[in-house]
Write an enzyme that holds these catalytic residues in place. Structure first.
Site, PDB file in Angstrom:
ATOM      1  N   ARG A 158       0.840  -1.212   0.000  1.00 27.33           N
ATOM      2  CA  ARG A 158       0.000   0.000   0.000  1.00 27.33           C
ATOM      3  C   ARG A 158       0.868   1.253   0.000  1.00 27.33           C
ATOM      4  O   ARG A 158       1.826   1.342   0.762  1.00 27.33           O
ATOM      5  CB  ARG A 158      -0.922   0.016   1.226  1.00 27.33           C
ATOM      6  CG  ARG A 158      -1.858  -1.173   1.235  1.00 27.33           C
ATOM      7  CD  ARG A 158      -2.972  -1.081   2.231  1.00 27.33           C
ATOM      8  NE  ARG A 158      -3.721  -2.340   2.234  1.00 27.33           N
ATOM      9  CZ  ARG A 158      -4.944  -2.460   2.755  1.00 27.33           C
ATOM     10  NH1 ARG A 158      -5.533  -1.407   3.321  1.00 27.33           N
ATOM     11  NH2 ARG A 158      -5.572  -3.628   2.729  1.00 27.33           N
ATOM     12  N   ARG A 181       1.104  -5.202  11.907  1.00 28.39           N
ATOM     13  CA  ARG A 181       0.274  -4.371  12.790  1.00 28.39           C
ATOM     14  C   ARG A 181      -0.141  -5.142  14.054  1.00 28.39           C
ATOM     15  O   ARG A 181      -0.107  -4.586  15.142  1.00 28.39           O
ATOM     16  CB  ARG A 181      -0.958  -3.839  12.060  1.00 28.39           C
ATOM     17  CG  ARG A 181      -1.723  -2.837  12.901  1.00 28.39           C
ATOM     18  CD  ARG A 181      -2.904  -2.208  12.203  1.00 28.39           C
ATOM     19  NE  ARG A 181      -2.526  -1.294  11.154  1.00 28.39           N
ATOM     20  CZ  ARG A 181      -3.429  -0.530  10.503  1.00 28.39           C
ATOM     21  NH1 ARG A 181      -4.715  -0.613  10.803  1.00 28.39           N
ATOM     22  NH2 ARG A 181      -3.054   0.288   9.538  1.00 28.39           N
ATOM     23  N   SER A 198     -10.965  -5.887   9.630  1.00 28.92           N
ATOM     24  CA  SER A 198     -12.074  -5.207   8.983  1.00 28.92           C
ATOM     25  C   SER A 198     -12.956  -6.241   8.290  1.00 28.92           C
ATOM     26  O   SER A 198     -12.485  -6.953   7.403  1.00 28.92           O
ATOM     27  CB  SER A 198     -11.491  -4.225   7.961  1.00 28.92           C
ATOM     28  OG  SER A 198     -12.502  -3.464   7.414  1.00 28.92           O
TER      29      SER A 198
HETATM   30  N1  SSA Z   1      -0.482   0.132   5.717  1.00 29.15           N
HETATM   31  C1  SSA Z   1      -0.730  -0.901   6.526  1.00 29.15           C
HETATM   32  N2  SSA Z   1       0.252  -1.356   7.334  1.00 29.15           N
HETATM   33  C2  SSA Z   1       0.035  -2.413   8.149  1.00 29.15           C
HETATM   34  N3  SSA Z   1      -1.143  -3.066   8.239  1.00 29.15           N
HETATM   35  C3  SSA Z   1      -2.148  -2.641   7.453  1.00 29.15           C
HETATM   36  C4  SSA Z   1      -2.008  -1.556   6.563  1.00 29.15           C
HETATM   37  N4  SSA Z   1      -3.198  -1.367   5.910  1.00 29.15           N
HETATM   38  C5  SSA Z   1      -4.041  -2.313   6.386  1.00 29.15           C
HETATM   39  N5  SSA Z   1      -3.412  -3.076   7.305  1.00 29.15           N
HETATM   40  C6  SSA Z   1      -3.971  -4.218   8.026  1.00 29.15           C
HETATM   41  O1  SSA Z   1      -4.828  -4.943   7.148  1.00 29.15           O
HETATM   42  C7  SSA Z   1      -6.128  -5.024   7.721  1.00 29.15           C
HETATM   43  C8  SSA Z   1      -7.161  -5.074   6.619  1.00 29.15           C
HETATM   44  O2  SSA Z   1      -7.031  -3.918   5.802  1.00 29.15           O
HETATM   45  S1  SSA Z   1      -8.353  -3.229   5.349  1.00 29.15           S
HETATM   46  O3  SSA Z   1      -8.026  -2.388   4.264  1.00 29.15           O
HETATM   47  O4  SSA Z   1      -8.956  -2.652   6.494  1.00 29.15           O
HETATM   48  N6  SSA Z   1      -9.346  -4.394   4.860  1.00 29.15           N
HETATM   49  C9  SSA Z   1      -9.028  -5.294   3.914  1.00 29.15           C
HETATM   50  O5  SSA Z   1      -7.964  -5.277   3.315  1.00 29.15           O
HETATM   51  C10 SSA Z   1     -10.080  -6.387   3.707  1.00 29.15           C
HETATM   52  N7  SSA Z   1      -9.734  -7.155   2.552  1.00 29.15           N
HETATM   53  C11 SSA Z   1     -10.168  -7.248   4.958  1.00 29.15           C
HETATM   54  O6  SSA Z   1      -8.897  -7.758   5.311  1.00 29.15           O
HETATM   55  C12 SSA Z   1      -6.227  -3.793   8.598  1.00 29.15           C
HETATM   56  O7  SSA Z   1      -7.237  -3.944   9.581  1.00 29.15           O
HETATM   57  C13 SSA Z   1      -4.818  -3.761   9.191  1.00 29.15           C
HETATM   58  O8  SSA Z   1      -4.705  -4.705  10.249  1.00 29.15           O
END
Ligand code: SSA
Length: 420
Positions: free
Chosen positions: A258, A388, A350
């Site tokens: 990301r 995380r 999520s």
């Molecule tokens: N930039 C990031 N760095 C670390 N962990 C992250 C990051 N972005 C998301 N996550 C982790 O990934 C989880 C899911 O990301 S989300 O965008 O909320 N949801 C999804 O991607 C959905 N597909 C459910 O997993 C978050 O709750 C968090 O625990």
């Protein structure tokens, strides 16, 4: 995506969803385009039928009649062609607007502009009270040699990290543990690439709205996904599943990338928000029935909570607001884990129900009990995402001497040692 019939029959519900999800979209323009395209198609079909009718008359016609018939057939075909050409611009605009349509949100979701309107629906576990000055996860990692967060930035830039020693091992074990736990719920483990084509992101819903947050491999027309949800949504795209193949249950493991383009300055210290991480994703394709979706939503949420309870991490479950849940969600429950150094709960999971919004984009269909081919429902939830999740693990279970006493479920994972 919503069906145009639904939009025509429920314009007010769609208008409310557009407003409640802060979407900029001219619904009247979309409906007008749908009507224009529909009448143009009807006219094209009539012209083509006329041309075919005239052609059929041709073989029995006299030599005097043939030139006039040929002229009329040619004119009909020419007019149909002109209408068809004019249609392509309107169809492109129509398709672009359809991709921006929000799903209708769950009636119990708080209506609000962003996360400030989110509501806590339940809290589990009690945040620890320390009889010593607790360290944050960065200090704990530095004290125990569990990470490199500085040298690596010369190699890979900001929001990158190396895990080292037993913490590096713990992350791998946590991913395997999450896969096994979700497999125990009947989900099929599957590893998927983060590499995917543009179409996959349109089908899953990340594009067109969140292109900015996605790494692009321009030379290859490829992108890097931020979640296994992208590949898992595209895997059966275009197929017609049989009802006995449903529900499709995937425990999807993948690296996740990301850009965090919109997060400048947020969570810059440590492991909370990084450019590359790993995640076990729960993904469901089920029959198009609201009660069935609601059942799977509860199961996905429960599975994630079970993992948090085993890790003895205090958490709260959130009912996400219309403005925070995102375009495609019907309902989203985030789970937030307690982070002592911040003195607050932070999102670690999520859980989302999308009904057929994603399936329409991905052309995910099945033959229902009546033999009719219909769009399926899809859901997804985080099982475990690292690094995380390491933040609440380290911080909640730290001891006065700066070590980390693992909860029972995890010290079994780590070969029986009760300390990391
Ligand atoms: N930039 C990031 N760095 C670390 N962990 C992250 C990051 N972005 C998301 N996550 C982790 O990934 C989880 C899911 O990301 S989300 O965008 O909320 N949801 C999804 O991607 C959905 N597909 C459910 O997993 C978050 O709750 C968090 O625990």
């Amino acid at each position: 995506m919503l069906s145009i019939d639904f939009i025509r029959e429920n314009p007010d519900a769609v208008r409310k969803a557009i407003a409640d999800k802060n979407v900029e979209l001219d619904l009247d323009r979309l409906i007008a385009l749908a009507d224009e395209i529909k009448s143009a198609r009807q006219e094209i079909d009539a012209l083509r039928t006329e041309r075919n009718r005239i052609s059929d008359m041709f073989k029995d016609a006299s030599n005097e009649e043939k030139p006039e018939l040929g002229k009329r057939a040619k004119e009909a075909g020419k007019k149909a062609g002109e209408l068809e050409k004019g249609l392509s611009d309107q169809t492109d605009e129509y398709k672009a607007l359809m991709l921006q349509l929000p799903n209708i949100p769950y009636g119990g979701a708080p209506v609000g502009p962003d996360e400030s309107a989110n509501e806590v629906i339940r809290t589990e576990g009690t945040p620890p009270s320390f009889d010593f000055e607790p360290l944050d996860h960065v200090a704990l990692m530095e004290k125990n040699g569990w990470a490199d967060l500085s040298r690596i930035t010369q190699v890979s830039g900001s929001r990158t990290y190396c895990l080292k020693g037993r913490l590096a091992l713990l992350e791998q074990k946590l991913m395997a543990w999450a896969l096994e736990e979700i497999m125990g719920n009947g989900f099929d483990p599957i590893t998927v690439p983060a590499i995917a084509r543009e179409d996959a992101f349109i089908r899953q819903g990340q594009f067109p709205g969140h292109r900015e947050e996605t790494y692009e491999l321009e030379k290859d027309d490829l992108f890097l996904a931020g979640t296994a949800e992208v590949a898992l949504t595209g895997l059966h795209s275009g197929e017609i599943l049989e009802s006995d193949q449903l529900p499709v249950l995937y425990a999807g493991y993948s690296p996740c990338f990301r850009r965090e383009a919109g997060s400048a300055g947020r969570d810059v210290r440590g492991l909370l928000r990084v450019h590359q991480f790993v995640k076990v994703e729960q993904y469901v394709i089920c029959e198009a029935d609201e009660a069935v979706s609601a059942k799977w939503h509860a199961r996905l949420l429960g599975a994630a909570e079970k993992l948090l309870q085993a890790m003895e991490i205090p958490y709260q479950v959130i009912e996400t607001s219309t403005g925070d849940m995102g375009l495609g969600k019907y309902r989203m429950n985030d789970i937030e884990s307690w982070v002592p150094s911040l003195g607050k709960y932070r999102e670690t999971h999520s859980c989302s129900t999308l009904h057929d919004w994603q399936a329409r984009r991905a052309n995910l269909r099945y033959r229902n009990a009546e033999g009719k081919v219909v769009f399926a429902h899809t859901l997804n939830n985080t099982a475990l995402a690292s690094p995380r999740i390491l933040v609440p693990i380290l911080e909640n279970h730290q001891t006065a001497d700066g070590r980390v006493k693992l909860p029972k479920a995890l010290h079994e994972l780590m070969g029986g040692d009760e300390y990391l």
